[in-house]
Design a protein around this motif. Structure first.
Motif, PDB file in Angstrom:
ATOM      1  N   GLN A 215      44.972  31.307  50.749  1.00  0.00           N
ATOM      2  CA  GLN A 215      45.475  32.626  51.170  1.00  0.00           C
ATOM      3  C   GLN A 215      46.567  32.069  50.261  1.00  0.00           C
ATOM      4  N   ARG A 276      46.536  44.096  52.264  1.00  0.00           N
ATOM      5  CA  ARG A 276      46.571  42.163  52.913  1.00  0.00           C
ATOM      6  C   ARG A 276      46.431  43.012  54.265  1.00  0.00           C
ATOM      7  N   GLY A 280      43.785  41.869  55.761  1.00  0.00           N
ATOM      8  CA  GLY A 280      44.026  40.624  55.779  1.00  0.00           C
ATOM      9  C   GLY A 280      42.951  39.849  57.307  1.00  0.00           C
ATOM     10  N   LEU A 285      43.814  37.137  56.876  1.00  0.00           N
ATOM     11  CA  LEU A 285      45.057  35.977  55.848  1.00  0.00           C
ATOM     12  C   LEU A 285      46.528  36.313  56.565  1.00  0.00           C
TER      13      LEU A 285
END
Length: 399
Positions: A215, A276, A280, A285
């Motif tokens: 990350q 994100r 993600g 993430l």
């Protein structure tokens, strides 16, 4: 017949047919499309998905709108001269090209870059957890405002009257090409400095977060995309230096070309981290850049499971909000006496509760900080709704 400066002469038809306009315009449109799509997805993500549309997003919208003006200027410039030899341009094309260059300089080279840099700085302020970091960012914002206004003023005062830049009949008084070149170099140098600053400042902060290595590397790689904009800025500065000696600047308009690429890449690099929440899950993430979330949160339910329950009370615990002002500090491993309900009078019944992992120490960026949680109190006996465990979800670590 052709027009070049104040000279009129016959030119070779083959030379007049040579053009790089399609190549330059295609590259500009491709990068601008990527920048526009990335910025649009950013606005959607912030406004709809996470509902955290802020000042940085407003300035990004301003930068994109100015970028649209720059793209329109590029289309006009390529239609009236960019990509063709200067000595093959007609008088009307040449003057239209000069007018489009002026508006592109004001809209794109000044305000689009200024709004973009302010947006980046405000985005980084969301991550700021230290006074020194915040001071640096606000200093950079002040510096950006200064050189943006300075650039705008230099463009406005290049010729008096301004319209004389593309209308020689007005007999304007203009700066020399050397002074104009130096102003352009100053603007390019300021953009390079701020690009390097914004690409470098987040690295130590992100690396200190208690996130998985994957990350952290992802965030650093995305934010370091600003170094590509730095490369374009350096190339732009080199061609600005050669501006005063250039005799055929319209055939290879490298300085404005790399300036447009610098803006587009800067928008992409600035907007990519905000995507994100949409990407993600695919990249495994977390959905937030907030260093408190994910890195310095803990599940309050784990602490609840370890709290013993008094035998004369229903099984379960009730959450008391710290906003009520009746927060009871529960030290790790210690015992505190607390009223059975926040509404109870001081003389009412009280129950001793043993706190385990309720007040704890957590590391934030290598520094120790207190973890303040909501008080966990037994529910009132007469409360018919007190059944089972009322479990909080996340508790924030405040430095």
């Amino acid at each position: 017949m052709s027009f070049a400066g104040n000279k009129t002469f016959v030119i070779d038809p083959e030379r007049a047919a040579e053009s790089n306009a399609v190549v330059f315009l295609t590259v500009i449109c491709v990068f601008w499309s990527l920048a526009f799509v990335t910025a649009s997805v950013r606005v959607y993500t912030r406004a709809v998905v996470v509902r955290s549309f802020g000042r940085d997003d407003v300035f990004m919208v301003f930068s994109v709108l100015c970028g649209i003006g720059g793209l329109v200027s590029w289309i006009i410039e390529c239609k009236h001269g960019y990509g063709r030899h200067m000595d093959t341009l007609s008088p009307s094309d040449f003057l239209t090209l000069l007018e489009a260059q002026f508006f592109q300089s004001v809209i794109e080279a000044s305000f689009a870059f200024g709004f973009l840099k302010i947006s980046i700085a405000l985005s980084l302020l969301r991550l700021s957890r230290g006074n020194w970091y915040t001071r640096i960012l606000w200093t950079l914002i002040a510096f950006i405002c200064f050189y943006t206004l300075f650039s705008f003023i230099t463009f406005l005062t290049y010729c008096q009257p301004i319209a004389g830049l593309w209308n020689p009949a007005l007999r304007p008084k203009c700066y020399s090409r050397f002074i104009y070149r130096n102003f352009g170099l100053f603007n390019a140098a300021c953009n390079i400095v701020t690009d390097i600053s914004f690409a470098t400042l987040p690295i130590p902060l992100i690396w200190s977060l208690q996130l998985q290595r994957r990350q952290r590397l992802y965030l650093i790689a995305i934010l370091s995309g600003g170094y590509c904009a730095v490369g374009c800025g350096i190339a732009r500065a080199m061609f600005i230096i050669a501006y005063v000696h250039e005799k055929d600047g319209t055939f290879f308009p490298w300085a404005p070309f790399f300036g447009a690429l610098q803006l587009d890449i800067g928008i992409i690099a600035a907007c990519a981290p905000t995507l994100r929440p949409l990407l993600g899950r695919a990249l495994r993430l977390p959905n937030s850049l907030d260093p408190h979330r994910g890195a310095n949160y803990y599940r309050a339910g784990k602490a609840l499971d370890r709290l013993p329950v008094s035998g004369n009370l229903p099984h379960g615990y009730q959450r008391q909000n710290t906003a009520s002002g009746q927060f009871v500090e529960l030290a790790k491993g210690g015992k505190q006496w607390a009223p059975a309900h926040p509404d109870d009078s001081p003389g009412g019944s009280a129950t001793a509760i043993h706190a385990e992992h309720v007040r704890m120490k957590a590391e934030v960026g290598g520094e120790k900080s207190n973890c303040e949680v909501d008080a966990i109190l037994p529910p009132r006996v007469e409360d018919p709704g007190s059944k089972g465990v009322v479990k909080t979800t996340e508790v924030k670590v405040e430095k």
